[in-house]
Every structure is written in structure tokens, then in C-alpha cells.
Design an enzyme around this catalytic site. Structure first.
Site, PDB file in Angstrom:
ATOM      1  CB  CYS A 223      44.192  36.873  44.926  1.00 44.79           C
ATOM      2  SG  CYS A 223      43.635  35.260  44.336  1.00 44.79           S
TER       3      CYS A 223
ATOM      4  CD  GLU B  82      42.949  37.393  41.132  1.00 48.56           C
ATOM      5  OE1 GLU B  82      43.447  38.184  41.962  1.00 48.56           O
ATOM      6  OE2 GLU B  82      43.284  36.214  41.023  1.00 48.56           O
TER       7      GLU B  82
END
Length: 496
Positions: free
Chosen positions: A289, A252
Site C-alpha cells: 500500500c 486503509e
């Protein structure tokens, strides 16, 4: 422990001062030993009763809670994050461990399929065929800088891999080494309490990238879980693909998480949406994020009202400590470059940092033509900075969305009268992101069955997967078919 050229110190994020003596640094020999222990533990662990796995996950959660204030206070010093945030993060970490214990007990992850024999079928009989998912093997997990608990040693990658039956070797993040040690000790106590082989969990520490390289290259590692920068994730992916036996890297990496302000929503509540954006943008110094780094709206008075409200809130925001010097320096470089980009203006800034370890928030503005012409404006800025793009009309807004890379999230702020406009954008968003929100903010990722924390590249390396939620277990499983097995040889999961 092996000596290394560079020492490893715990650093106080707020002051930059060293906390205590240097910590032991691992090298290639320690990596090899951890991987060998994980490999030796693999068959006993994967073949243990599912209840043993479930109880291990629950016991890890109990041990993390029993660690008490020392874990929270250590993480506070090493990350600069406040107590309330880290107490919540520990609660989330324990919650996801317990979620995966429930997943293991339910057994849906096995995805059993049984096609009974059809000996009389013409023109050819069909054999008895039964399928189940089994664990891949030892998994390497890389701790994340911005979540010292929930995405690190005992975080979601570790929890889902252990739930799948895979031993784990963690490469601890050097930004919070003492926190990682405390979490590793808690996991070790849980493993011992369940009578499992010590190799079910291992951790290596060190400041050099070579340590992670050695871990991914080890032939006993079967998969990798990573949360971090695009550069780091791509580097690990290259190493994994260059092995004699390539392995998957579930990384990720980067996302700017577009927020779309539809016209009727803006007209009805521009100020409220602007304030909500500022709160989401500046939360945790923007070190998420899922931070909303891009806002799209139709140019006009309503978008101006949004910017005025957001700008006022950002101007009042205090400068915040960032996780590491490297993150703070990168944020300063990126925001300076954005502010100097042609066609971009600085609309608001937060309180001045006052010292080099803190970051000021920033909101910038541009138009769609400028954004479409400058790919650098599409890049993630890790920190509390957001770019507002004014579009001439709905078609131009759709064009901006189509130009984006893959993202973790996209958000629609809409009123009932915006339904038709939202329906037109939904097919675009479905192709671009892993999670679509309506009238909310992407910061905050619920740990549950339906959550998807993933998305098309470069948000992740595999858009079919998620690193949060019960579906995360699928990353560390593979299917095996058993043909014409006698009942006595069939695995218990498929017998009967």
C-alpha cells in the site's frame, strides 16, 4: 461448519494448483456464533488485569514463533512471497504484539483525566470528575491479501484491538486460508493458556463477500478494521452505516504515495535516486500500500537522468508472481489502460512475464498538464508500475500535489540547497498525507510509537487514526466520565 455453495481451496500462487482438499467454509450461523462468543467474552476480558492482556499478546507471539517452518512454508505457497520476506513479516508480527503488550502495561492509552471536586467554588461548586478510556466492544478484522501475517489473522488490527480489551472476530482472507488457520490456532492456544474465555478470539473463513457482510451487520460487532481495496472498504462502510446502530469502519484503502524530486537533489544524485526508486517500486511485485506509484520532478536533463537510471534497473527486473489471479488481472488491465492513455508513454518495462501468474514491472511518463486533465492517472495501480510526471516549474509541481487525493505517504528527495523549496511544499503535503519522508522510500513501515500509517480519504476512512504503531489502539477505545463516584465504586484505574 456449514456447507456453502462455493468450496474454499488453498491455491499455490506460483502454479495455480490446489493444495490439498477443500477447507471448511463458514456461513451465517458460524458468524453469529463467533460474534455471540465474542460478546460473552467482552466483559470478562476487558475487566481482566492489564497484565493478563499484556501476557496474552506476548504469548500469541511466542505461539507464532513456535509454529516454526510450517507457518512460513504455508504462507510461501499461498502468497508466492519468498521465505526471507515472510520470515521478516513474522518477526514484524511478533514485534507489534510485543509493542502492544508494552503499551498495555504503560497505561497511557487510558488517557486518565481527574478534576477534583471544588465544593466551595462560586457561584457553583464543581463535582468530582474522572475520565478514562474503555474498550468499544467486539471488533471485526478483515485479513489483507498482501500481508498474510502482519495485516491478517494475528496482525496489527487484531493486536491493537486485543490490547484495548476488545475480543476479535477475523474474516480470513481467502487467498491464504491455511496460513490463517495456523495463525488462528496459535492465538487460540494463547487464549487458552491464559485461562481466558474462548470468545476472546474467533475466525471465520469463506470465499464469498456475504460472509464479511454478515460479520459487519452483526449487532454485537462494535467496530471494523480493514486493509484492502477502496471498493471493499467503501462497501463495508456503507453496510456499517446502514445498521440500526452504525459503527466505525477503520479502512486503509488506496494510495499512490507521491515522490517529489527537488532540483538540487536531482542534480547531485539523479542516478542513485532512480535506482532506489526502481528497487522500491518492484519490491514484492509492487504489492504494498506504500508503493511509490507517482514521481514528480521539474522537466530537464536531471529528470531524464533519473528516468534513465530507473528505467535501466526496471528493465533488468524479473517478472514476479502476484498474490492472486484477481490481483494479476487487475494489474494487467490498469497498466494496459495507462499505456494507452493520451499523452502517456511507456518509458521502461521489466522482463516479460512468461506465464499468466507473473507480472512485469513498468515505468510510464507524462507531463503535468496531461496528469491534471486526466483523473484516471491519479488512481492506484496495485503492482510494480509507476508514473513519472514532468512539471514545467515549481508552481506546476505544487499544483499537481494539490490535485491529489489523500495519501498514506509522500516523499521528498532533497539536498541542503532545496530547503526553501521543501518548506514551500510542506503545508501542501501535511494536508494530503499521513507520513512524510525525506530522502528515503515509503515501502517499509516501522512499528513504533511515532508511526502513522493512515491519511486523508481515500487512503483511510478516518484521517485521525493509524493502523500501525501504538496509536492504533485508540481506534477501539471510547471515553467514559465518572462523576461524584465514591472511592469504593471507582474503577481501579481512577481510584486514589
Amino acid at each position: 461448519m456449514a456447507a456453502a455453495d462455493a468450496p474454499l481451496f488453498s491455491i499455490d500462487a506460483a502454479t495455480g494448483k490446489r493444495l490439498g482438499d477443500p477447507l471448511p467454509v463458514d456461513g451465517p450461523a458460524e458468524v453469529a456464533a463467533a460474534c455471540a462468543a465474542a460478546d460473552a467474552a467482552f466483559d470478562p476480558f476487558r475487566m481482566a488485569d492489564h497484565e493478563v492482556r499484556a501476557r496474552l499478546l506476548e504469548r500469541i507471539g511466542d505461539e507464532l514463533v513456535a509454529t516454526g517452518d510450517v507457518l512460513i512454508e504455508t504462507a510461501m505457497r499461498e502468497s508466492g512471497l519468498p521465505r526471507a520476506r515472510l520470515e521478516g513479516e513474522r518477526g514484524r508480527t511478533v514485534g507489534q504484539l510485543r509493542l502492544f503488550a508494552d503499551v498495555v502495561r504503560k497505561g497511557d492509552w487510558l488517557e486518565r483525566r481527574i478534576d477534583l471536586a471544588m465544593p466551595d467554588r462560586q457561584p457553583l461548586p464543581r463535582p468530582d470528575l474522572r475520565m478514562r478510556m474503555i474498550p468499544l466492544g467486539p471488533v471485526a478484522v478483515f485479513g489483507a491479501s498482501n500481508f498474510p501475517l502482519a495485516f491478517s489473522t494475528a496482525g496489527g488490527d487484531t493486536a491493537s484491538a486485543l490490547a484495548a480489551g476488545c475480543p476479535v472476530v477475523v474474516k480470513a482472507h481467502p487467498a491464504h486460508p491455511r496460513t490463517a488457520l495456523l495463525a488462528a490456532e496459535a492465538i487460540g492456544r494463547a487464549v487458552a493458556a491464559l485461562g481466558l474465555p474462548a470468545g476472546v478470539f474467533g475466525q471465520v473463513q469463506g470465499p464469498s463477500a456475504e460472509l464479511g457482510t454478515a460479520l459487519v451487520r452483526d449487532p454485537r460487532i462494535a467496530a471494523v478494521g480493514f486493509t484492502g481495496s477502496r471498493g471493499g472498504g467503501l462497501a463495508l462502510g456503507r453496510i456499517a452505516q446502514e445498521r440500526p446502530v452504525p459503527i466505525p469502519v477503520y479502512a486503509e484503502m488506496s494510495s499512490i504515495n507521491p515522490v517529489v524530486l527537488l532540483p538540487q537533489a536531482l542534480q547531485a544524485r539523479a542516478a542513485a535516486i532512480g535506482q532506489g526508486f526502481a528497487q522500491s517500486l518492484t519490491m514484492g511485485a509492487g504489492q504494498f500500500c506504500t508503493n511509490p506509484g507517482l514521481v514528480l520532478g521539474i522537466a530537464g536533463e536531471e529528470l531524464d537522468a533519473f528516468c534513465a537510471a530507473a528505467g535501466a534497473a526496471i528493465s533488468d527486473a524479473s517478472a514476479q508472481v502476484m498474490l492472486t489471479d484477481g490481483i494479476r488481472d487487475a494489474y494487467a488491465r490498469h497498466t494496459t489502460a495507462l499505456a494507452r492513455a493520451e499523452g502517456v508513454t511507456v518509458a521502461a518495462t521489466g522482463a516479460l512475464a512468461g506465464d499468466e501468474r507473473r507480472a512485469s514491472s513498468m515505468m510510464l511518463r507524462t507531463n503535468a498538464a496531461t496528469f491534471l486533465a486526466n483523473p484516471r492517472l491519479h488512481e492506484e495501480v496495485f503492482g510494480p508500475a509507476g508514473l513519472v510526471v514532468a512539471c514545467a516549474d515549481a508552481d506546476e509541481l505544487a499544483a499537481v500535489l494539490r490535485s491529489l487525493e489523500g495519501q498514506l505517504t509522500a516523499t521528498l528527495h532533497m539536498a541542503a540547497e532545496d530547503l526553501t523549496a521543501a518548506q514551500a511544499l510542506l503545508p501542501i503535503l501535511e494536508r494530503k498525507v499521513g507520513r512524510i519522508l525525506v530522502n528515503g522510500w515509503p515501502t517499509g513501515v516501522e512499528v513504533c510509537d511515532a508511526m502513522v500509517h493512515g491519511g486523508p480519504f481515500p487512503a483511510t476512512t478516518d484521517a485521525r487514526t493509524t493502523s500501525v504503531g501504538s496509536l492504533a489502539i485508540d481506534r477501539f477505545l471510547r471515553p467514559v466520565c465518572y462523576q461524584n463516584f465514591p472511592q469504593g465504586l471507582l474503577p481501579d484505574d481512577l481510584a486514589g
